[in-house]
Motif scaffolding. Structure first.
Motif, PDB file in Angstrom:
ATOM      1  N   UNK A   1      52.416 -11.551  32.957  1.00 25.97           N
ATOM      2  CA  UNK A   1      51.124 -10.988  32.524  1.00 25.97           C
ATOM      3  C   UNK A   1      50.607 -11.693  31.274  1.00 25.97           C
ATOM      4  N   UNK A   2      51.525 -11.980  30.350  1.00 24.97           N
ATOM      5  CA  UNK A   2      51.109 -12.672  29.126  1.00 24.97           C
ATOM      6  C   UNK A   2      50.584 -14.069  29.445  1.00 24.97           C
ATOM      7  N   UNK A   3      51.251 -14.741  30.387  1.00 23.66           N
ATOM      8  CA  UNK A   3      50.811 -16.097  30.726  1.00 23.66           C
ATOM      9  C   UNK A   3      49.439 -16.082  31.392  1.00 23.66           C
ATOM     10  N   UNK A   4      49.220 -15.098  32.239  1.00 21.85           N
ATOM     11  CA  UNK A   4      47.894 -14.959  32.841  1.00 21.85           C
ATOM     12  C   UNK A   4      46.827 -14.841  31.770  1.00 21.85           C
ATOM     13  N   UNK A   5      47.137 -14.052  30.729  1.00 16.54           N
ATOM     14  CA  UNK A   5      46.188 -13.817  29.644  1.00 16.54           C
ATOM     15  C   UNK A   5      45.802 -15.091  28.907  1.00 16.54           C
ATOM     16  N   UNK A   6      46.708 -16.110  28.976  1.00 16.50           N
ATOM     17  CA  UNK A   6      46.468 -17.332  28.225  1.00 16.50           C
ATOM     18  C   UNK A   6      45.193 -18.056  28.638  1.00 16.50           C
ATOM     19  N   UNK A   7      44.769 -17.918  29.873  1.00 16.79           N
ATOM     20  CA  UNK A   7      43.562 -18.630  30.290  1.00 16.79           C
ATOM     21  C   UNK A   7      42.308 -17.820  29.984  1.00 16.79           C
ATOM     22  N   UNK A   8      42.457 -16.634  29.461  1.00 19.94           N
ATOM     23  CA  UNK A   8      41.273 -15.881  29.076  1.00 19.94           C
ATOM     24  C   UNK A   8      40.835 -14.876  30.115  1.00 19.94           C
ATOM     25  N   UNK A   9      41.664 -14.644  31.101  1.00 18.72           N
ATOM     26  CA  UNK A   9      41.380 -13.526  32.012  1.00 18.72           C
ATOM     27  C   UNK A   9      40.601 -13.893  33.250  1.00 18.72           C
TER      28      UNK A   9
ATOM     29  N   UNK B   1      31.881 -23.601  37.036  1.00 19.12           N
ATOM     30  CA  UNK B   1      32.890 -22.599  36.681  1.00 19.12           C
ATOM     31  C   UNK B   1      33.020 -22.529  35.173  1.00 19.12           C
ATOM     32  N   UNK B   2      33.240 -21.302  34.699  1.00 16.02           N
ATOM     33  CA  UNK B   2      33.353 -21.067  33.257  1.00 16.02           C
ATOM     34  C   UNK B   2      34.407 -19.989  33.020  1.00 16.02           C
ATOM     35  N   UNK B   3      35.489 -20.310  32.274  1.00 16.15           N
ATOM     36  CA  UNK B   3      36.440 -19.256  31.920  1.00 16.15           C
ATOM     37  C   UNK B   3      35.766 -18.303  30.935  1.00 16.15           C
ATOM     38  N   UNK B   4      35.903 -17.005  31.164  1.00 11.89           N
ATOM     39  CA  UNK B   4      35.320 -16.038  30.235  1.00 11.89           C
ATOM     40  C   UNK B   4      36.414 -15.110  29.724  1.00 11.89           C
ATOM     41  N   UNK B   5      36.517 -15.013  28.408  1.00 11.98           N
ATOM     42  CA  UNK B   5      37.609 -14.269  27.785  1.00 11.98           C
ATOM     43  C   UNK B   5      37.427 -12.768  27.883  1.00 11.98           C
ATOM     44  N   UNK B   6      36.221 -12.298  27.838  1.00 10.57           N
ATOM     45  CA  UNK B   6      36.004 -10.850  27.861  1.00 10.57           C
ATOM     46  C   UNK B   6      34.563 -10.548  28.195  1.00 10.57           C
TER      47      UNK B   6
ATOM     48  N   UNK C   1      39.730 -13.496  39.134  1.00  8.64           N
ATOM     49  CA  UNK C   1      40.929 -13.577  38.312  1.00  8.64           C
ATOM     50  C   UNK C   1      41.717 -14.783  38.772  1.00  8.64           C
ATOM     51  N   UNK C   2      42.026 -15.698  37.859  1.00 11.56           N
ATOM     52  CA  UNK C   2      42.739 -16.898  38.311  1.00 11.56           C
ATOM     53  C   UNK C   2      44.116 -16.557  38.875  1.00 11.56           C
ATOM     54  N   UNK C   3      44.519 -17.264  39.909  1.00 13.69           N
ATOM     55  CA  UNK C   3      45.870 -17.087  40.420  1.00 13.69           C
ATOM     56  C   UNK C   3      46.827 -17.658  39.382  1.00 13.69           C
ATOM     57  N   UNK C   4      48.091 -17.253  39.463  1.00 12.11           N
ATOM     58  CA  UNK C   4      49.056 -17.768  38.504  1.00 12.11           C
ATOM     59  C   UNK C   4      49.197 -19.281  38.619  1.00 12.11           C
ATOM     60  N   UNK C   5      49.019 -19.796  39.832  1.00  9.55           N
ATOM     61  CA  UNK C   5      49.126 -21.253  39.957  1.00  9.55           C
ATOM     62  C   UNK C   5      47.972 -21.960  39.255  1.00  9.55           C
TER      63      UNK C   5
END
Ligand SMILES: Nc1ncnc2c1ncn2[C@@H]1O[C@H](COP(=O)(O)OP(=O)(O)O)[C@@H](O)[C@H]1O
Ligand SMILES: [Mg+2]
Length: 319
Positions: free
Chosen positions: A220-228, A266-271, A296-300
């Motif tokens: 879960x923490x690693x998923x959070x690293x990309x900003x959700x 595509x744009x990563x959005x933190x919140x 939500x990005x996959x873990x891969x």
């Protein structure tokens, strides 16, 4: 909690290549650590040092309380290893392999026989007891490797890419077997190239690339690293994707990526704030939009984000 594996600043060099470049990590007793990294990251080299098969060039490692260099003998008596260096002999039947390994561990013949039967049963190989491992399917072969690594009743088990090359069903079966091992209290260090596998089996993950730890934490923490979340925008055909991406990149400090072939931005959005800001920019630009979605990005995908470095920056190259 005591650490079953304690690694501090471990280094291994091959010529000018630092295959393992100062790795520090800890595996609490009874837990599973997923050591995740792409091909060539240094996973097997770490396992080989922890299994006393190769000597570190720097740093320290203790396994089950013993130093892998100065107390290698004690370490060997407490570990099991399966993977790229499994010890199964292809030319003698599955049962005989387990029996002989039991005898190598100095079990009395009767105990070695009973254990061979029991392990074949547990790994659903009883019917293949008299067959040669070279005639086994990939999944059966891996199960035999796993059974062989358990003959010595190890406290600590290394599984080096245990499911690479297996079909999805055999992979799931092996996962179940690993889970049942862990339920019995074995500490497991599992290497894998798949985030999905690390997440399925490990409570903690250490991501390595080029011999270095680049991220660690729970899945879960690693998923959070990309900003959700990732925002995907499909503008009308004919829109200037690069210009829209440029404007969006100004919103939250992250870069929007234009993919003209797919017609996507595509744009990563933190919140929520970043998402709202991005939508404002889009509305203000007046560009007609065909479709918009968040995902939500996959873990891969997370893993790819973490490990996407420029090979030219490879810090291992000293020559
Ligand atoms: N015996 C060896 N001699 C020279 N280079 C090696 C040796 N073993 C591994 N390497 C190199 O060390 C790096 C890490 O390899 P390895 O530990 O096998 O990675 P992984 O298991 O993550 O795929 C790679 O660049 C590999 O080529
Ligand atoms: Mg390897």
């Amino acid at each position: 909690m005591t650490a079953a594996i304690h690694v501090e600043d471990l280094v291994k060099e091959f010529g000018s290549t630092r295959a393992v470049d100062g790795v520090t990590m800890e595996v609490p007793a009874g837990s599973v650590l997923g050591l995740l990294g792409p091909n060539g990251a240094g996973k097997t080299t770490i396992v080989r040092m922890l299994a006393t098969l190769t000597r570190p060039d720097g740093g320290r490692a203790r396994v089950a309380g013993f130093d892998v260099v100065t107390e290698a003998h004690q370490v060997r008596g407490r570990i099991g290893l399966t993977g790229q260096y499994a010890s199964v002999d292809e030319t003698i039947p599955g049962w005989d392999n387990l029996y002989l390994i039991g005898r190598l561990y100095r079990l009395p013949p009767r105990r070695a026989k009973a254990l061979a039967d029991e392990l074949l049963e547990r790994f659903r190989l009883s019917k293949a007891a008299k067959k040669l491992p070279r005639d086994y399917s990939g999944g059966m072969r891996r199960r035999l490797d796993l059974a062989a690594s358990l003959v010595g009743d190890p406290e600590v088990l290394y599984l080096d890419e245990p499911t690479t090359g297996l079909d999805p069903r055999s992979r799931l079966e092996l996962w179940d077997m690993v889970r049942s091992l862990v339920a019995r209290g074995t500490t497991v260090l599992l290497t894998t190239q798949y985030m999905e596998e690390a997440e399925a089996l490990a409570e903690n993950i250490v991501v390595i690339d080029h011999g270095r730890v680049i991220a660690e934490g729970t899945p879960a923490e690693l998923r959070g690293r990309t900003g959700g979340q990732v925002l995907r925008i499909r503008p009308d055909r004919g829109a200037d994707l690069t210009e829209i991406a440029r404007q969006l990149s100004g919103t939250g400090g992250r870069s929007a990526v234009a993919d003209p072939d797919e017609g996507l931005i595509t744009l990563p959005v933190g919140g929520q704030e970043e998402l709202t800001a991005a939508l404002h920019v889009l509305t203000a630009s007046g560009v007609p939009i065909d479709g918009i979605e968040t995902h939500t990005p996959s873990l891969d995908e997370v893993f790819l984000t973490l490990t996407s470095g420029d090979p030219a920056d490879d810090p291992r190259r000293t020559a």
